[in-house]
Structures are given as structure tokens and as C-alpha cells.
Design an enzyme around this catalytic site. Sequence first.
Site, PDB file in Angstrom:
ATOM      1  N   ASP A  11     -15.648 -57.891  35.653  1.00  0.00           N
ATOM      2  CA  ASP A  11     -16.877 -58.468  36.197  1.00  0.00           C
ATOM      3  C   ASP A  11     -17.333 -57.566  37.337  1.00  0.00           C
ATOM      4  O   ASP A  11     -16.591 -56.683  37.777  1.00  0.00           O
ATOM      5  CB  ASP A  11     -16.607 -59.893  36.715  1.00  0.00           C
ATOM      6  CG  ASP A  11     -17.842 -60.533  37.334  1.00  0.00           C
ATOM      7  OD1 ASP A  11     -18.925 -60.424  36.742  1.00  0.00           O
ATOM      8  OD2 ASP A  11     -17.739 -61.138  38.425  1.00  0.00           O
ATOM      9  N   SER A  12     -18.538 -57.837  37.835  1.00  0.00           N
ATOM     10  CA  SER A  12     -19.029 -57.070  38.974  1.00  0.00           C
ATOM     11  C   SER A  12     -18.229 -57.387  40.244  1.00  0.00           C
ATOM     12  O   SER A  12     -18.268 -56.616  41.193  1.00  0.00           O
ATOM     13  CB  SER A  12     -20.495 -57.417  39.221  1.00  0.00           C
ATOM     14  OG  SER A  12     -20.612 -58.807  39.465  1.00  0.00           O
ATOM     15  N   CYS A  74     -18.805 -61.421  32.625  1.00  0.00           N
ATOM     16  CA  CYS A  74     -19.991 -61.217  33.460  1.00  0.00           C
ATOM     17  C   CYS A  74     -21.205 -61.553  32.604  1.00  0.00           C
ATOM     18  O   CYS A  74     -21.422 -60.918  31.559  1.00  0.00           O
ATOM     19  CB  CYS A  74     -20.026 -59.755  33.908  1.00  0.00           C
ATOM     20  SG  CYS A  74     -21.504 -59.321  34.823  1.00  0.00           S
ATOM     21  N   GLU A 152     -19.592 -64.400  46.950  1.00  0.00           N
ATOM     22  CA  GLU A 152     -18.793 -63.268  47.430  1.00  0.00           C
ATOM     23  C   GLU A 152     -18.444 -63.440  48.913  1.00  0.00           C
ATOM     24  O   GLU A 152     -17.414 -62.974  49.370  1.00  0.00           O
ATOM     25  CB  GLU A 152     -19.545 -61.937  47.206  1.00  0.00           C
ATOM     26  CG  GLU A 152     -19.695 -61.544  45.737  1.00  0.00           C
ATOM     27  CD  GLU A 152     -18.412 -60.983  45.092  1.00  0.00           C
ATOM     28  OE1 GLU A 152     -17.609 -60.370  45.796  1.00  0.00           O
ATOM     29  OE2 GLU A 152     -18.232 -61.185  43.871  1.00  0.00           O
ATOM     30  N   CYS A 186     -23.864 -67.377  34.927  1.00  0.00           N
ATOM     31  CA  CYS A 186     -23.242 -66.282  35.681  1.00  0.00           C
ATOM     32  C   CYS A 186     -21.848 -66.771  36.026  1.00  0.00           C
ATOM     33  O   CYS A 186     -21.674 -67.931  36.441  1.00  0.00           O
ATOM     34  CB  CYS A 186     -24.062 -66.011  36.936  1.00  0.00           C
ATOM     35  SG  CYS A 186     -23.210 -64.976  38.160  1.00  0.00           S
ATOM     36  N   HIS A 188     -19.975 -66.230  38.427  1.00  0.00           N
ATOM     37  CA  HIS A 188     -19.748 -66.610  39.831  1.00  0.00           C
ATOM     38  C   HIS A 188     -20.056 -68.093  40.063  1.00  0.00           C
ATOM     39  O   HIS A 188     -19.539 -68.692  40.998  1.00  0.00           O
ATOM     40  CB  HIS A 188     -20.666 -65.806  40.766  1.00  0.00           C
ATOM     41  CG  HIS A 188     -20.186 -64.422  41.109  1.00  0.00           C
ATOM     42  ND1 HIS A 188     -20.164 -63.402  40.182  1.00  0.00           N
ATOM     43  CD2 HIS A 188     -19.715 -63.889  42.273  1.00  0.00           C
ATOM     44  CE1 HIS A 188     -19.715 -62.285  40.776  1.00  0.00           C
ATOM     45  NE2 HIS A 188     -19.440 -62.567  42.036  1.00  0.00           N
TER      46      HIS A 188
HETATM   47  N1  DGL Z   1     -20.587 -62.605  37.592  1.00  0.00           N
HETATM   48  C1  DGL Z   1     -21.748 -61.813  37.290  1.00  0.00           C
HETATM   49  C2  DGL Z   1     -22.504 -62.485  36.158  1.00  0.00           C
HETATM   50  O1  DGL Z   1     -21.904 -63.279  35.471  1.00  0.00           O
HETATM   51  C3  DGL Z   1     -22.510 -61.555  38.542  1.00  0.00           C
HETATM   52  C4  DGL Z   1     -23.493 -60.464  38.374  1.00  0.00           C
HETATM   53  C5  DGL Z   1     -23.913 -59.793  39.625  1.00  0.00           C
HETATM   54  O2  DGL Z   1     -23.091 -59.058  40.145  1.00  0.00           O
HETATM   55  O3  DGL Z   1     -25.065 -59.950  40.035  1.00  0.00           O
HETATM   56  O4  DGL Z   1     -23.657 -62.242  35.912  1.00  0.00           O
END
Ligand code: DGL
Length: 269
Positions: A11-12, A74, A152, A186, A188
Site C-alpha cells: 500500500d502507499s 490499496c 497517517e 480506500c 486507510h
Molecule cells: N490506502 C490507499 C488506498 O486504498 C491510500 C492511497 C493514498 O495514499 O492516497 O487508496
Amino acid sequence: MSDKRPIGVFDSGLGGLTVVKELKKVLPQETIVYFGDTGRVPYGNKSREIIRRYALQDERLLLSNGVKLIIAACGTVSSVAKDTESELPVPFVEVVSHAALAATKATKNKKIGVIGTAATIKSRAHRNYILSHMPDAEVYENSCPLFVPLVEEGITSVGDTMAVEAAKRYLEPIIKEGIDTLILGCTHYPVLSEVIRKICGDGVTLINMGEATAAYVKEFMTENDMLSQERTAPDRYLVSDKSESFSEMARTLLGSDDIEAETVDIEKI
Ligand code: DGL
């Protein structure tokens, strides 16, 4: 046969840990190698070209760790860079289609909300999957650019006014359309689910992409004889920039005290 190679998840940032949490519930004997691109998060406000380039690097990093399957945990990568799977020698799993299918099963009134990053919402990936399964569904979408930074930074409790105000602003326009199901598009966002629940109320079913995807991964690996019969190595958590919030969130989400993230140079991959 037992395939002891690890599952690769990326993931990011720390959002993909919500997918790992669900994977561990259904596949406890599997070893995970996780990569969180903490040095380059967020992805969701970047162009398709950049997101693809990052995704390819993340996938290469996991391959260099000998993984048997890669999960793009992600929503953004799954929505705009799914085509990178064609370059992979191992199966690739995205998180969007399984959640969309789960939403079509959960909805009673066929009004489904989707929230995600700007890139995800722009791609219309969830909408397209939903409509391919349920052509008469009504889909209401909104991007929530402040949610990833809030997560975050660990600003995620119902007592955090900033989180509650952001959620109101993003969710009220779609709640008023009468949705009974909301895809957290997402990875997150499940970390914010108490806040989201407070704004949506109990009448809306929240769909967690990790849960829907983990169930699919178990089925896929069983059918393809890819399961490990026993755990042989500890999980590893790799990040592109050392981040205290990552290790803290990993320990909290996964309920384990001994998670220490290792830093890797993703640009050199
Ligand atoms: N967890 C990522 C997603 O599902 C976050 C993406 C981001 O870094 O903006 O889209």
C-alpha cells in the site's frame, strides 16, 4: 503440497494493514511480507503515470522477497494501476472488485455509496464493478482527500473534532441520497470506521475492502493449491521511510508488540 513462500501485500502507507488484519483472521498460517510506501504517501492525489510507476516498483520489491502472490492492498493502485499485473510472474489480487460485489449483496435499496481517494473516485472503478453486477443500482461517490493524512497522523477517534468535521463534509452529501451501503474504497478508511459510523448512523452497512478481499484470497489459494500448511518465518514489514506512526499502527491494528518496520530504498528497486 505446502507452499511456504510468503504473500506480498503493499500500500502507499499503513492503510494496507487493514487488509493484513483480515488476511490473518482467515489465513493465520501464511507468512506476510508487507510494503508501505511511507516515503511517498499519499498516492491518491497523484497522476495515473506516477501511481503506475510506484506500483511497479512496489511489486518488484515484493517479488525480490520471493512472494507467491501479490495483493495491491490499496484502493488507488487497484483502481488505476491494475494493468501492472500483466508484468507479474505471480497472481495479483486487487481490492476493488470483491468489495463492489459484497456491496451488491449487502444493499436492500440498491443505493450504494463509495468513498475513496481522488484518483480512485475519478477512475469510477467501484461504480463500474457495481453496475456490472447490478445494472439498476444507484451509485453515489465522493472523494475524501483529508482522510489518508488524518489516518497517517493518527487522528482517528470519535473524540477528534477534525476527523468528525471532515467526515461530515465528505459523507453528508451521499448519505442524503438515501444509501444503505457504503464502500470504504480506500484501505486507510477502516481505521476511521468509528468516526464514519457516527456520521452514517446504524442504518448504513459499511463494506471493508480488506474483509471482502481476504475471503477471496483464501478461496483462490485453496483452489490453486497455494496454501502453506504451517508458518515457517516471521512476517516482515518494510517501509520506504521510517515512521513511528507506521510501527505504532501496525502494533495496534495487528495486536502484536514485536512489529518493527525495516526501511528499504524503493527508488533503487
Ligand atoms: N490506502 C490507499 C488506498 O486504498 C491510500 C492511497 C493514498 O495514499 O492516497 O487508496
